[in-house]
Design an enzyme around this catalytic site. Structure first.
Site, PDB file in Angstrom:
ATOM      1  NE  ARG A  15       6.820  77.088  60.537  1.00  0.00           N
ATOM      2  CZ  ARG A  15       6.525  78.621  60.173  1.00  0.00           C
ATOM      3  NH1 ARG A  15       4.823  79.040  59.429  1.00  0.00           N
ATOM      4  NH2 ARG A  15       6.341  79.690  61.260  1.00  0.00           N
ATOM      5  N   PRO A  62      14.583  78.934  64.276  1.00  0.00           N
ATOM      6  CG  PRO A  62      16.247  80.440  64.750  1.00  0.00           C
ATOM      7  CD  PRO A  62      14.233  80.280  63.909  1.00  0.00           C
TER       8      PRO A  62
END
Length: 267
Positions: A251, A2
């Site tokens: 990522r 998040p």
């Protein structure tokens, strides 16, 4: 994981639900805290620093928690059925009228409130700090510029520089700056980078939906993030996605070869 604005909103929801109330239940479902009982303590408030949640209780006690990739806090009316399985609950904080359940939350630790700095003191300025100042902005910009050869995307995810940016904002910030995430920090205005990060997180801090384009309609929220099929929201061109970061920290990173200049894998 998040973004900082998601954690900020979770903290505000928890604070509204619990602050000023006395716990009837305060139990943990993790081995290291299984015998701890917070029943009878008053909840003084819930704050956030970057992606870290700090729930403060009477008796000089703070509960630290982190959502990581899969954690969440839900608030229910007393006696209401939980939306997630009970075996995923790690913390139960219940007052007379409400219950706050931490599902799959991580890094749980109870510390004296005056020792919170031990848990979050390593972080850079929080981009959603309500007491944000020019000094904090300058501190973050200086820290970002300290390693000029570092890839910008990698530096943006370093919470020691400034706290709150996750992969989505990393990707979108680089797009709005007109450079690829593999561009060296030396080639950008670090003060502008910090200002942009704070602007984007502030714009989304008080809602569950997130947009960097200003459009909340489905499929129009982002410029390049997760738009492999749709293409660049600005030019319509085909996007590229490559992994950035070492090992398990890597990522998926989207960019537009037309709208963004600078180095990239295979470019």
């Amino acid at each position: 994981m998040p973004e900082g604005d998601t954690v900020f909103l979770a903290g505000k929801v928890l604070d509204k639900a619990l602050a000023g109330k006395t716990l009837l239940r305060g139990e943990f479902r993790v081995p290291q805290l299984a015998t701890t009982d917070l029943a009878g303590r008053d909840v003084l408030g819930v704050g956030t620093v970057g992606k870290h949640l700090l729930t403060r209780f009477s008796g000089d006690l703070t509960l630290h928690s982190h959502l990581r990739m899969d954690g969440k806090w839900d608030v229910y009316r007393a006696g209401a059925r939980w939306r997630s399985p009970a075996h995923q609950a790690r913390v139960v904080l219940a007052t007379e009228d409400l219950q706050a359940i931490g599902f799959r939350v991580h890094d749980l630790e109870l510390v004296p409130t005056d020792e919170e700095d031990r848990l979050v003191g390593h972080l850079g300025p929080d981009l959603l700090d309500p007491q944000w100042t020019d000094e904090l902005a300058e501190r973050a910009a200086t820290a970002l510029a300290a390693d000029p050869g570092r890839e910008l995307g990698d530096a943006l995810l370093d919470q020691r520089i400034m706290a709150g940016v996750g992969n989505m904002y990393k990707v979108e910030m680089c797009f709005l700056l007109g450079v690829t995430p593999w561009t060296p920090v030396s080639e950008v205005d670090t003060a502008r980078v910090v200002a942009l990060g704070r602007k984007l997180l502030k714009a989304n801090a008080w809602r569950t939906s997130q947009t960097t384009t200003g459009d909340l309609r489905r499929g129009r929220e982002h410029w390049v993030y997760e738009r492999t099929k749709q293409g660049c929201f600005r030019c319509g061109g085909r996007l590229r996605v490559a992994s950035q970061g070492p090992g398990h920290q890597a990522r998926p990173t989207w960019f537009c070869p037309k709208c963004q200049s600078g180095p990239a894998p295979g470019r």
